[in-house]
Design a protein around this motif. Structure first.
Motif, PDB file in Angstrom:
ATOM      1  N   PRO A 185       2.613   1.705 -20.529  1.00  0.00           N
ATOM      2  CA  PRO A 185       1.719   2.080 -19.416  1.00  0.00           C
ATOM      3  C   PRO A 185       1.674   1.011 -18.326  1.00  0.00           C
ATOM      4  CG  PRO A 185       0.661   2.446 -21.537  1.00  0.00           C
ATOM      5  CD  PRO A 185       1.889   1.659 -21.816  1.00  0.00           C
ATOM      6  N   GLN A 186       1.634  -0.251 -18.738  1.00  0.00           N
ATOM      7  CA  GLN A 186       1.612  -1.343 -17.776  1.00  0.00           C
ATOM      8  C   GLN A 186       2.897  -1.359 -16.941  1.00  0.00           C
ATOM      9  OE1 GLN A 186       1.230  -5.153 -19.654  1.00  0.00           O
ATOM     10  NE2 GLN A 186       0.666  -6.217 -17.778  1.00  0.00           N
ATOM     11  N   PHE A 187       4.031  -1.178 -17.605  1.00  0.00           N
ATOM     12  CA  PHE A 187       5.319  -1.196 -16.915  1.00  0.00           C
ATOM     13  C   PHE A 187       5.428  -0.049 -15.907  1.00  0.00           C
ATOM     14  CE2 PHE A 187       9.842   0.097 -16.808  1.00  0.00           C
ATOM     15  CZ  PHE A 187      10.392  -1.065 -16.281  1.00  0.00           C
ATOM     16  N   ILE A 188       4.987   1.125 -16.280  1.00  0.00           N
ATOM     17  CA  ILE A 188       5.049   2.287 -15.383  1.00  0.00           C
ATOM     18  C   ILE A 188       4.171   2.061 -14.151  1.00  0.00           C
ATOM     19  CG2 ILE A 188       4.442   4.734 -15.159  1.00  0.00           C
ATOM     20  CD1 ILE A 188       5.265   5.075 -18.098  1.00  0.00           C
ATOM     21  N   LEU A 189       2.957   1.555 -14.363  1.00  0.00           N
ATOM     22  CA  LEU A 189       2.049   1.306 -13.247  1.00  0.00           C
ATOM     23  C   LEU A 189       2.587   0.230 -12.307  1.00  0.00           C
ATOM     24  CD1 LEU A 189      -1.468   1.483 -14.941  1.00  0.00           C
ATOM     25  CD2 LEU A 189      -0.605   2.951 -13.106  1.00  0.00           C
ATOM     26  N   ILE A 190       3.194  -0.809 -12.874  1.00  0.00           N
ATOM     27  CA  ILE A 190       3.753  -1.887 -12.045  1.00  0.00           C
ATOM     28  C   ILE A 190       4.887  -1.348 -11.171  1.00  0.00           C
ATOM     29  CG2 ILE A 190       5.130  -4.013 -12.142  1.00  0.00           C
ATOM     30  CD1 ILE A 190       3.360  -4.849 -14.523  1.00  0.00           C
ATOM     31  N   LEU A 191       5.755  -0.513 -11.744  1.00  0.00           N
ATOM     32  CA  LEU A 191       6.831   0.089 -10.958  1.00  0.00           C
ATOM     33  C   LEU A 191       6.276   0.995  -9.865  1.00  0.00           C
ATOM     34  CD1 LEU A 191       9.593   1.056 -13.553  1.00  0.00           C
ATOM     35  CD2 LEU A 191       9.696  -0.725 -11.809  1.00  0.00           C
ATOM     36  N   TYR A 192       5.312   1.822 -10.224  1.00  0.00           N
ATOM     37  CA  TYR A 192       4.734   2.758  -9.253  1.00  0.00           C
ATOM     38  C   TYR A 192       4.089   2.020  -8.085  1.00  0.00           C
ATOM     39  CZ  TYR A 192       1.292   5.827  -7.121  1.00  0.00           C
ATOM     40  OH  TYR A 192       0.521   6.504  -6.218  1.00  0.00           O
ATOM     41  N   LEU A 193       3.263   1.026  -8.399  1.00  0.00           N
ATOM     42  CA  LEU A 193       2.553   0.292  -7.345  1.00  0.00           C
ATOM     43  C   LEU A 193       3.509  -0.526  -6.485  1.00  0.00           C
ATOM     44  CD1 LEU A 193      -0.504  -0.879  -9.481  1.00  0.00           C
ATOM     45  CD2 LEU A 193      -0.555   0.796  -7.613  1.00  0.00           C
ATOM     46  N   PRO A 244      -0.307  -7.248   0.521  1.00  0.00           N
ATOM     47  CA  PRO A 244      -1.440  -7.896  -0.172  1.00  0.00           C
ATOM     48  C   PRO A 244      -2.144  -6.969  -1.159  1.00  0.00           C
ATOM     49  CG  PRO A 244      -1.470  -8.466   2.149  1.00  0.00           C
ATOM     50  CD  PRO A 244      -0.422  -7.403   1.982  1.00  0.00           C
ATOM     51  N   PHE A 245      -2.342  -5.697  -0.753  1.00  0.00           N
ATOM     52  CA  PHE A 245      -2.993  -4.760  -1.671  1.00  0.00           C
ATOM     53  C   PHE A 245      -2.108  -4.478  -2.873  1.00  0.00           C
ATOM     54  CE2 PHE A 245      -4.029  -0.485  -3.227  1.00  0.00           C
ATOM     55  CZ  PHE A 245      -5.378  -0.657  -3.507  1.00  0.00           C
ATOM     56  N   CYS A 246      -0.804  -4.429  -2.638  1.00  0.00           N
ATOM     57  CA  CYS A 246       0.136  -4.215  -3.745  1.00  0.00           C
ATOM     58  C   CYS A 246       0.015  -5.328  -4.770  1.00  0.00           C
ATOM     59  CB  CYS A 246       1.559  -4.145  -3.202  1.00  0.00           C
ATOM     60  SG  CYS A 246       2.827  -3.976  -4.476  1.00  0.00           S
ATOM     61  N   ILE A 247       0.019  -6.584  -4.320  1.00  0.00           N
ATOM     62  CA  ILE A 247      -0.064  -7.722  -5.240  1.00  0.00           C
ATOM     63  C   ILE A 247      -1.415  -7.738  -5.941  1.00  0.00           C
ATOM     64  CG2 ILE A 247       0.140 -10.212  -5.434  1.00  0.00           C
ATOM     65  CD1 ILE A 247       2.712  -8.728  -4.670  1.00  0.00           C
ATOM     66  N   PHE A 248      -2.478  -7.396  -5.216  1.00  0.00           N
ATOM     67  CA  PHE A 248      -3.803  -7.303  -5.850  1.00  0.00           C
ATOM     68  C   PHE A 248      -3.802  -6.255  -6.958  1.00  0.00           C
ATOM     69  CE2 PHE A 248      -7.501  -4.459  -5.921  1.00  0.00           C
ATOM     70  CZ  PHE A 248      -8.419  -5.292  -6.550  1.00  0.00           C
ATOM     71  N   ALA A 249      -3.275  -5.058  -6.653  1.00  0.00           N
ATOM     72  CA  ALA A 249      -3.265  -3.974  -7.645  1.00  0.00           C
ATOM     73  C   ALA A 249      -2.413  -4.335  -8.848  1.00  0.00           C
ATOM     74  CB  ALA A 249      -2.766  -2.682  -6.992  1.00  0.00           C
ATOM     75  N   LEU A 250      -1.286  -5.002  -8.623  1.00  0.00           N
ATOM     76  CA  LEU A 250      -0.436  -5.428  -9.732  1.00  0.00           C
ATOM     77  C   LEU A 250      -1.162  -6.422 -10.619  1.00  0.00           C
ATOM     78  CD1 LEU A 250       3.010  -5.906  -7.929  1.00  0.00           C
ATOM     79  CD2 LEU A 250       2.349  -4.049  -9.454  1.00  0.00           C
ATOM     80  N   ALA A 251      -1.844  -7.391 -10.004  1.00  0.00           N
ATOM     81  CA  ALA A 251      -2.604  -8.372 -10.792  1.00  0.00           C
ATOM     82  C   ALA A 251      -3.715  -7.691 -11.586  1.00  0.00           C
ATOM     83  CB  ALA A 251      -3.185  -9.443  -9.863  1.00  0.00           C
ATOM     84  N   PHE A 256       6.623   0.201  -5.713  1.00  0.00           N
ATOM     85  CA  PHE A 256       7.336   1.074  -4.775  1.00  0.00           C
ATOM     86  C   PHE A 256       6.376   1.724  -3.778  1.00  0.00           C
ATOM     87  CE2 PHE A 256      10.630   0.845  -8.053  1.00  0.00           C
ATOM     88  CZ  PHE A 256      11.759   0.688  -7.262  1.00  0.00           C
ATOM     89  N   ALA A 257       5.154   2.007  -4.210  1.00  0.00           N
ATOM     90  CA  ALA A 257       4.209   2.694  -3.331  1.00  0.00           C
ATOM     91  C   ALA A 257       3.675   1.782  -2.230  1.00  0.00           C
ATOM     92  CB  ALA A 257       3.042   3.251  -4.154  1.00  0.00           C
ATOM     93  N   PHE A 258       3.390   0.514  -2.564  1.00  0.00           N
ATOM     94  CA  PHE A 258       2.753  -0.381  -1.592  1.00  0.00           C
ATOM     95  C   PHE A 258       3.577  -1.624  -1.265  1.00  0.00           C
ATOM     96  CE2 PHE A 258      -0.783   1.799  -3.771  1.00  0.00           C
ATOM     97  CZ  PHE A 258      -1.427   2.354  -2.673  1.00  0.00           C
ATOM     98  N   GLY A 259       4.597  -1.913  -2.054  1.00  0.00           N
ATOM     99  CA  GLY A 259       5.310  -3.168  -1.865  1.00  0.00           C
ATOM    100  C   GLY A 259       6.379  -3.142  -0.792  1.00  0.00           C
ATOM    101  N   GLN A 260       6.699  -1.970  -0.267  1.00  0.00           N
ATOM    102  CA  GLN A 260       7.799  -1.874   0.693  1.00  0.00           C
ATOM    103  C   GLN A 260       7.378  -2.164   2.131  1.00  0.00           C
ATOM    104  OE1 GLN A 260      10.853   1.183  -0.015  1.00  0.00           O
ATOM    105  NE2 GLN A 260       9.418   2.121  -1.459  1.00  0.00           N
ATOM    106  N   TYR A 261       6.092  -2.329   2.338  1.00  0.00           N
ATOM    107  CA  TYR A 261       5.589  -2.564   3.686  1.00  0.00           C
ATOM    108  C   TYR A 261       4.832  -3.881   3.724  1.00  0.00           C
ATOM    109  CZ  TYR A 261       6.278   2.493   3.403  1.00  0.00           C
ATOM    110  OH  TYR A 261       6.799   3.734   3.169  1.00  0.00           O
ATOM    111  N   ARG A 262       5.091  -4.664   4.744  1.00  0.00           N
ATOM    112  CA  ARG A 262       4.410  -5.965   4.841  1.00  0.00           C
ATOM    113  C   ARG A 262       2.905  -5.780   4.944  1.00  0.00           C
ATOM    114  NH1 ARG A 262       3.905  -9.376  10.181  1.00  0.00           N
ATOM    115  NH2 ARG A 262       2.179  -7.935  10.245  1.00  0.00           N
ATOM    116  N   GLN A 263       2.468  -4.734   5.664  1.00  0.00           N
ATOM    117  CA  GLN A 263       1.034  -4.538   5.884  1.00  0.00           C
ATOM    118  C   GLN A 263       0.293  -4.200   4.601  1.00  0.00           C
ATOM    119  OE1 GLN A 263       3.493  -3.137   7.563  1.00  0.00           O
ATOM    120  NE2 GLN A 263       3.222  -3.513   9.771  1.00  0.00           N
ATOM    121  N   THR A 264       0.972  -3.541   3.664  1.00  0.00           N
ATOM    122  CA  THR A 264       0.316  -3.156   2.416  1.00  0.00           C
ATOM    123  C   THR A 264       0.668  -4.088   1.261  1.00  0.00           C
ATOM    124  OG1 THR A 264       2.142  -1.638   1.901  1.00  0.00           O
ATOM    125  CG2 THR A 264       0.262  -0.722   3.083  1.00  0.00           C
TER     126      THR A 264
END
Length: 464
Positions: free
Chosen positions: A333-341, A353-360, A343-351
């Motif tokens: 479950p952790q691995f799936i969520l990390i991949l999803y987040l 910070p939120f991506c790294i927060f959600a991953l943590a 790709f969903a938020f990590g591809q844009y500079r503006q999003t």
């Protein structure tokens, strides 16, 4: 126009001065907590100082004796932390707490810089759009572009509020003054985000490349200190891609044929990680590699911790090896969520910070061992996202925070009874761990639901 520029600079100075006052107040608060901790440890059965702080200080004593810090039982950190706490042994036991508190303040300064730069960039883009659309000669338009005083100061004010969210957070202040070094590693995680954002603002290629290389060096150093930033690597890598990744084929293409920016990031990460890790390996050998890194992959805490898997570890007695199937079910479950987040938020500079927060947040929530200091991993990143969570009302925010605190309190009560009263509360702790897990998942879902990236708003009514 010159007077307007001077006035803007003066207002900016006042805003910055106000932030400096917050820094000074935060310094006083942390020094007061450190002094209180000294008194508390002398008169209370529940120590204020973190046990990890004592372990690292003992590791520093071993270094002064000419031994490895890993001679101290349960020392499982980078040797760098023991070297940082040498003044604890030479000067005073609280010097290390002061060092970690300094990094607390540096984290706040980085938060201010990142949020302010992002909002200012949005503001400048909005102004440029209006100037292009309505013409530079239109004085009323130019005046509207600058807006009133409150609008011009909005980036600095939001940046200050975001930094104060970290500075005055009682949990983070207490954790650092107890002697926990997670603010130290968090600083380098946020520094990586800062350097990547700076690279995007550079028009000169050479300067941009230097920022990306420095971001890689900071990221590699963060991984050396703690393993968890390793899982941010995919998001950092994706944000430097020159194309969006929507399919597996596109993902394989950017992995096999990375851009020059991605290569620089990877090179910087590997260089800093292997240089400093290799240096300590030459000093302390395989024992260092196992204790500081490999141990955490097989670690179990059969006593008590916030993890959903605590009760399973307790019932196994910590002696039975976890089967491959159980490990897979825990990690999947952790691995799936990390991949999803990622790709969903990590591809844009503006999003990003939120991506790294959600991953943590996911890493802490789903980890097999969770302690209070782990919360710093995402609490240090949350202020970077506050401006994008404006759809959450103050009442909702207070309710979410209260729910998070209540879930912790319900866990802490049986944990205290177990630790200091020797009550058999293991099943009670297990039930509260499950409740805390559900609360954290609910909060993450709500934050993702409310997250939105909006550009700097311009009051178009003032155009006419």
């Amino acid at each position: 126009m010159a007077k307007l520029v001077k006035m803007l600079r003066f207002k900016e100075y006042l805003v910055n001065l106000s932030f400096r006052i917050h820094i000074l107040i935060s310094i006083f608060i942390r020094l007061a907590l450190i002094c209180y901790g000294q008194l508390h440890d002398k008169h209370s059965e529940v120590p204020y100082t973190d046990i990890d702080y004592k372990v690292v200080t003992d590791g520093a004593r071993q270094i002064l004796k000419g031994h490895t810090p890993f001679n101290r039982h349960t020392y499982r950190y980078s040797p760098l932390l023991a070297y940082m706490q040498l003044p604890n042994v030479i000067l005073h036991p609280s010097v290390g707490k002061i060092i970690y508190s300094c990094f607390d303040l540096l984290v706040a300064i980085l938060i201010y810089a990142i949020v302010h730069a992002e909002l200012q960039s949005q503001c400048n883009k909005a102004v440029q759009y209006l100037l292009t659309k309505y013409g530079k000669s239109n004085k009323s338009t130019t005046s509207a572009n600058y807006g009133d005083t409150d609008e011009r100061n909005r980036p600095a004010m939001i940046a200050k509020i975001s930094a104060c969210f970290w500075l005055y957070n009682p949990l983070t202040a207490i954790i650092s003054t107890r002697g926990n070094g997670d603010s130290f590693s968090s600083f380098f995680v946020i520094l990586t985000i800062y350097l990547l954002s700076k690279s995007e603002d550079c028009t000169r290629k050479n300067k941009r490349n230097w920022f990306i290389l420095l971001a890689g060096l900071a990221h590699g150093f963060a991984i050396h200190l703690r393993l968890y930033p390793l899982l941010f690597s995919l998001a950092f890598y994706l944000c430097l891609s020159e194309r969006l990744v929507r399919t597996l084929k596109e993902f394989l293409r950017i992995v096999l044929f990375p851009s020059s920016k991605q290569l620089l990031l990877v090179f910087g990460t590997f260089m800093s990680l292997f240089l400093i890790t290799g240096f300590f390996y030459c000093l302390y050998g395989w024992q260092y590699i196992y204790e500081a890194y490999l141990y955490h992959f097989v670690r179990k805490d059969a006593r008590h911790n916030f993890s959903l898997y605590f009760l399973m570890q307790y019932l196994s007695g910590g002696a039975v090896e976890t089967s491959l199937l159980e490990k897979s079910l825990i990690m999947l479950p952790q691995f799936i969520l990390i991949l999803y987040l990622s790709f969903a938020f990590g591809q844009y500079r503006q999003t990003l910070p939120f991506c790294i927060f959600a991953l943590a947040f996911v890493m802490v929530t789903f980890n097999s061992v969770v302690t209070s200091q782990y919360f710093v991993w995402y609490l240090a990143l949350l202020p970077l996202c506050l401006n994008n969570l404006q759809s959450i009302t103050w009442l909702q925010g207070a309710a979410y925070f209260a729910l998070w605190l209540v879930a912790q309190g319900l866990w802490l009560l049986p944990a205290y009874l177990l630790e200091f009263k020797t009550w058999n509360t293991f099943y009670w702790i297990g039930a509260q761990s499950a409740f805390f897990f559900m609360v954290n998942n609910l909060l993450l879902a709500r934050l993702i639901e409310h997250y939105s990236f909006t550009s700097f708003k311009v009051n178009f009514k003032k155009l006419f």
